[in-house]
Design an enzyme around this catalytic site. Sequence first.
Site, PDB file in Angstrom:
ATOM      1  N   GLU A  73      -0.787   5.334   4.205  1.00  0.00           N
ATOM      2  CA  GLU A  73      -1.311   5.088   2.850  1.00  0.00           C
ATOM      3  C   GLU A  73      -2.828   5.117   2.909  1.00  0.00           C
ATOM      4  O   GLU A  73      -3.405   5.300   3.976  1.00  0.00           O
ATOM      5  CB  GLU A  73      -0.817   3.736   2.335  1.00  0.00           C
ATOM      6  CG  GLU A  73      -1.203   2.568   3.229  1.00  0.00           C
ATOM      7  CD  GLU A  73      -0.589   1.256   2.793  1.00  0.00           C
ATOM      8  OE1 GLU A  73      -0.358   1.069   1.592  1.00  0.00           O
ATOM      9  OE2 GLU A  73      -0.343   0.419   3.673  1.00  0.00           O
ATOM     10  N   ARG A 100       7.255  -9.538  -4.926  1.00  0.00           N
ATOM     11  CA  ARG A 100       6.590  -9.070  -3.698  1.00  0.00           C
ATOM     12  C   ARG A 100       5.843 -10.225  -3.021  1.00  0.00           C
ATOM     13  O   ARG A 100       5.842 -10.346  -1.794  1.00  0.00           O
ATOM     14  CB  ARG A 100       5.647  -7.906  -4.027  1.00  0.00           C
ATOM     15  CG  ARG A 100       5.093  -7.245  -2.776  1.00  0.00           C
ATOM     16  CD  ARG A 100       4.425  -5.913  -3.070  1.00  0.00           C
ATOM     17  NE  ARG A 100       3.172  -6.077  -3.813  1.00  0.00           N
ATOM     18  CZ  ARG A 100       2.418  -5.071  -4.250  1.00  0.00           C
ATOM     19  NH1 ARG A 100       2.785  -3.820  -4.019  1.00  0.00           N
ATOM     20  NH2 ARG A 100       1.306  -5.292  -4.915  1.00  0.00           N
ATOM     21  N   LYS A 128       1.375  -8.337   1.892  1.00  0.00           N
ATOM     22  CA  LYS A 128       0.031  -8.178   1.308  1.00  0.00           C
ATOM     23  C   LYS A 128      -0.767  -9.407   1.722  1.00  0.00           C
ATOM     24  O   LYS A 128      -0.926 -10.371   0.967  1.00  0.00           O
ATOM     25  CB  LYS A 128       0.158  -8.038  -0.219  1.00  0.00           C
ATOM     26  CG  LYS A 128      -1.032  -7.351  -0.841  1.00  0.00           C
ATOM     27  CD  LYS A 128      -0.682  -6.828  -2.211  1.00  0.00           C
ATOM     28  CE  LYS A 128      -1.901  -6.480  -3.022  1.00  0.00           C
ATOM     29  NZ  LYS A 128      -2.822  -5.528  -2.424  1.00  0.00           N
TER      30      LYS A 128
HETATM   31  N1  PXG Z   1      -1.518  -0.062  -0.326  1.00  0.00           N
HETATM   32  C1  PXG Z   1      -2.369  -1.082  -0.068  1.00  0.00           C
HETATM   33  C2  PXG Z   1      -2.793  -1.349   1.329  1.00  0.00           C
HETATM   34  C3  PXG Z   1      -2.821  -1.879  -1.126  1.00  0.00           C
HETATM   35  O1  PXG Z   1      -3.647  -2.891  -0.892  1.00  0.00           O
HETATM   36  C4  PXG Z   1      -1.531  -0.496  -2.654  1.00  0.00           C
HETATM   37  C5  PXG Z   1      -1.097   0.237  -1.569  1.00  0.00           C
HETATM   38  C6  PXG Z   1      -1.001  -0.152  -4.019  1.00  0.00           C
HETATM   39  O2  PXG Z   1      -0.077  -1.127  -4.442  1.00  0.00           O
HETATM   40  P1  PXG Z   1       0.116  -1.481  -5.995  1.00  0.00           P
HETATM   41  O3  PXG Z   1       1.224  -2.479  -5.996  1.00  0.00           O
HETATM   42  O4  PXG Z   1      -1.205  -2.039  -6.486  1.00  0.00           O
HETATM   43  O5  PXG Z   1       0.467  -0.243  -6.687  1.00  0.00           O
HETATM   44  C7  PXG Z   1      -2.401  -1.580  -2.442  1.00  0.00           C
HETATM   45  C8  PXG Z   1      -2.872  -2.377  -3.607  1.00  0.00           C
HETATM   46  C9  PXG Z   1      -8.420  -4.549  -4.666  1.00  0.00           C
HETATM   47  C10 PXG Z   1      -6.993  -4.324  -4.940  1.00  0.00           C
HETATM   48  O6  PXG Z   1      -9.027  -5.366  -5.381  1.00  0.00           O
HETATM   49  C11 PXG Z   1      -6.179  -3.762  -4.001  1.00  0.00           C
HETATM   50  C12 PXG Z   1      -4.860  -3.567  -4.312  1.00  0.00           C
HETATM   51  C13 PXG Z   1      -4.376  -3.916  -5.518  1.00  0.00           C
HETATM   52  C14 PXG Z   1      -5.212  -4.484  -6.426  1.00  0.00           C
HETATM   53  C15 PXG Z   1      -6.543  -4.699  -6.144  1.00  0.00           C
HETATM   54  O7  PXG Z   1      -8.953  -3.912  -3.758  1.00  0.00           O
HETATM   55  N2  PXG Z   1      -4.088  -3.006  -3.376  1.00  0.00           N
END
Ligand code: PXG
Length: 288
Positions: free
Chosen positions: A184, A52, A151
């Site tokens: 989301e 990713r 991301k």
């Molecule tokens: N949507 C968004 C906008 C995110 O930032 C997810 C979905 C979930 O994705 P994953 O691959 O984690 O299942 C995310 C993930 C943090 C933090 O410290 C944020 C994320 C992941 C890890 C830490 O705020 N975002």
Amino acid sequence: MAAKIWMQDKLVDADQAKISVFDHGLLYGDGIFEGIRVYGSRIFELDAHIERLYKSAKVIRLDIPLDKAELADAIEQTVKANNIADGYIRLIVTRGVGDLGLDPFLCEKAQVIIIADEIQLYPEELYEKGLTVISSTTIRSHPLSIPPQVKSLNYLNSILAKIEAIDSGAGEAIMFNHEGYVAEASADNVFIVKDGELYTPPGYAGLLEGITRAIVMRLAIQTGIKVIERNITRADLYTCDELFLTGTGAEVIGVVEIDNRKIGDGKPGEMTKMLRKKFFEYARSSNA
Ligand code: PXG
């Protein structure tokens, strides 16, 4: 606090881990990141996170100065150096040092930073009681703006939504897309249960296709649950039987109230609890 930080091509002491004020990651939010979990000293879904990250890099035309194998090795070394058995990795690649203009191609070299640390978890009580969420008035960016699949280091969209949630005493904010469909939450993906079937917005609704989301979909299918990716409206959220969020930090967490409407009987639902348990077991099992 992490003791050692990976900076570009080596581990350095945390107090030596510094970047320039001319780094475009700071000046313009020009960069990308991943948040990754460590369970029982194993890095969870490392390949998926690296894939990713490289896709995000391709979209924004960022050259990551390490190849995938070198990056994986650097992550492993950082986890070991900090003795992290159960924790969290923040992998960051900024555009690097440039001048005060926007031009990313004037930046010398992308900057790789890897932090491995303890993780701040939601309290267990919140998983039992469930979260309250609100609908955010801030929409997810248009697909022709910053693509939600990237991301990126610019999380202001999500931060504005998070501020709305905090202001209303809610734990999370659900964000809609430019067409009014659910995209989301500020840092998690959204699922609803209706009549025993599981629904989640499709990638083209404009969302980060979460790695936790993909695993939860797979675990649900393996259990014989029908999983449907289709557009979800606000009214669908209000009238569903169960609502839950998935993400690296939260894993699977039930939502019990949205915009002053109770979901189901006001407690995390049965399918939510079952999938949370399955995910929990999978993440901590040796085949994950
Ligand atoms: N949507 C968004 C906008 C995110 O930032 C997810 C979905 C979930 O994705 P994953 O691959 O984690 O299942 C995310 C993930 C943090 C933090 O410290 C944020 C994320 C992941 C890890 C830490 O705020 N975002």
